[in-house]
Write an enzyme that holds these catalytic residues in place. Structure first.
Site, mmCIF file in Angstrom:
data_model
loop_
_atom_site.group_PDB
_atom_site.id
_atom_site.type_symbol
_atom_site.label_atom_id
_atom_site.label_comp_id
_atom_site.label_asym_id
_atom_site.label_seq_id
_atom_site.Cartn_x
_atom_site.Cartn_y
_atom_site.Cartn_z
ATOM 1 N N HIS A 6 -2.288 6.968 3.420
ATOM 2 C CA HIS A 6 -0.852 7.185 3.556
ATOM 3 C C HIS A 6 -0.449 8.472 2.846
ATOM 4 O O HIS A 6 -1.028 8.835 1.807
ATOM 5 C CB HIS A 6 -0.070 6.037 2.930
ATOM 6 C CG HIS A 6 -0.193 4.736 3.651
ATOM 7 N ND1 HIS A 6 -0.692 4.617 4.926
ATOM 8 C CD2 HIS A 6 0.157 3.472 3.264
ATOM 9 C CE1 HIS A 6 -0.659 3.334 5.294
ATOM 10 N NE2 HIS A 6 -0.148 2.628 4.298
ATOM 11 N N CYS A 21 0.811 -1.222 0.000
ATOM 12 C CA CYS A 21 0.000 0.000 0.000
ATOM 13 C C CYS A 21 0.844 1.271 0.000
ATOM 14 O O CYS A 21 0.440 2.287 -0.572
ATOM 15 C CB CYS A 21 -0.955 0.010 1.195
ATOM 16 S SG CYS A 21 -0.165 -0.215 2.800
#
Length: 371
Positions: free
Chosen positions: A276, A151
């Site tokens: 993120h 990710c």
């Protein structure tokens, strides 16, 4: 739910060269009850309906639960060899050691596997695919497996791929600011519990006061995450590097087709639930300009350019969460290097960082199976 038909051949088996099967391919979502699995079911319900049956598979303790996909309740079945009968594509989101055991089983039953674990990413016979960057690699899968990048890598690689295609990437330095949900539901639940413990207090003003208040609710984190940042993500590797940092290095090289690319990463966990962020220093073979980078990024599929600091416009996790693209802002040419750019990127780690990329890979495979 359409019941599984034991022994029914998959489209991958029945579609000969040049054939165009009339039926839609059948999909298995393995790990359907997890954080990424649930997001994937929502994405499958939102995108073009290219699938026949969508079979939901999870551990035995989750069997019998019902989840909604495409507006219908579907019963979860237990992970077993028989669960893959008649499946054409299987999307896995399981721990590495479990994926390593069960992915080959799905392949042996005739399925093309899209795997979100780290079990196969480094295998030279398993393509690591980001459709906007190297989608053609999905066709070259001698083991029947296509790997989904981590990710963190996915949060930046679509933007970097677009810039690399124009300028030629020659060096990459990254600092990540990774959300709690990057370690799954346990991470998100732990952060919420810690925030509750410190809410309404004056904690954070003395050494160790947050840690004492948090007590034993560290969960998957090595230090308190509420009112704090933790300069660690992943497991300890050689010479003090973390596994997350090495993933950024190895996966960026593989996706971009640059096996010798110098990459340095420092991964930091921050008190953000989902999405993120990354501060990126990218050096290129050719001189760059901000105007040129803006033009490339604004036109790149899967990227949103959001870059007007004078107006307070730059991506933040609170604004990006729940969206699909990679958001890019704070684009600057390095003060001391005309061939380097500095940028800040945000990407939802459960969507493009996992579930969406898997869905996009699956759609590439559907296009191949159907014609």
């Amino acid at each position: 739910m359409i019941p599984a038909e034991a022994g029914r051949p998959s489209l991958a088996d029945t579609a000969g060269a040049g054939a165009r099967p009339a039926a839609k391919p059948h999909l298995a979502v393995v790990g359907a009850t997890g954080a990424v699995g649930r997001v994937l079911l929502g994405i499958l319900s939102e995108r073009a309906d290219v699938w026949g049956e969508i079979r939901l598979i999870a551990s035995a303790r989750s069997a019998g639960r019902k989840l909604t996909v495409r507006g219908e309740e579907v019963e979860v079945v237990a992970l077993s060899e028989d669960a893959f009968d008649g499946i054409d594509v299987a999307m896995f989101d399981l721990p590495d050691e479990v994926a390593a055991q069960w992915v080959p089983v799905a392949v042996s039953k005739g399925a093309v596997v899209v795997d979100n674990s780290g079990a196969f990413r480094g295998d030279p016979d398993v393509p690591l695919v980001v459709p906007e960057v190297n989608g053609c690699a999905a066709r070259m899968r001698p083991r029947g497996i296509i790997a989904n990048p981590n990710c963190t890598t996915l949060s930046m690689i679509v933007a970097l791929g677009a810039l690399h295609a124009e300028y030629g990437l020659s060096e990459l330095v990254v600092s990540s600011y990774q959300a709690a949900s990057g370690v799954g539901q346990a991470g998100a639940e732990t952060l919420r519990a810690q925030l509750s413990a410190v809410s309404g207090t004056e904690l954070g003003a003395a050494p160790g006061d947050v840690r004492r208040a948090i007590g034993d609710t560290l969960g998957p984190f090595p230090a308190p995450l509420a009112l704090n940042v933790v300069p660690w993500a992943g497991s300890l590797q050689a010479d003090g590097w973390s596994s997350e940092e090495l993933k950024i290095r190895d996966e960026s090289r593989k996706v971009l087709g640059l096996p010798e690319l110098p990459v340095t990463a420092t991964c930091v966990r921050v008190p953000v639930l989902t999405t993120h962020s990354m501060a990126v220093h990218a050096r290129f073979e050719n001189e760059v300009t901000v105007a040129g980078a803006h033009e490339i990024l604004a036109a790149a599929p899967g990227v949103v350019l959001f870059d007007d600091p004078a107006a307070g416009e730059y991506p933040t996790p609170a604004d990006v969460v729940g969206t699909d693209p990679t958001w890019v802002g704070r684009v600057r040419r390095s003060l001391d290097d005309p061939r380097a750019l500095e940028l800040f990127v945000c990407g939802d780690n459960l969507r493009k960082g996992a579930a969406l990329n898997a869905a996009q890979i699956g759609e590439l495979v559907v296009g191949e199976l159907r014609g």
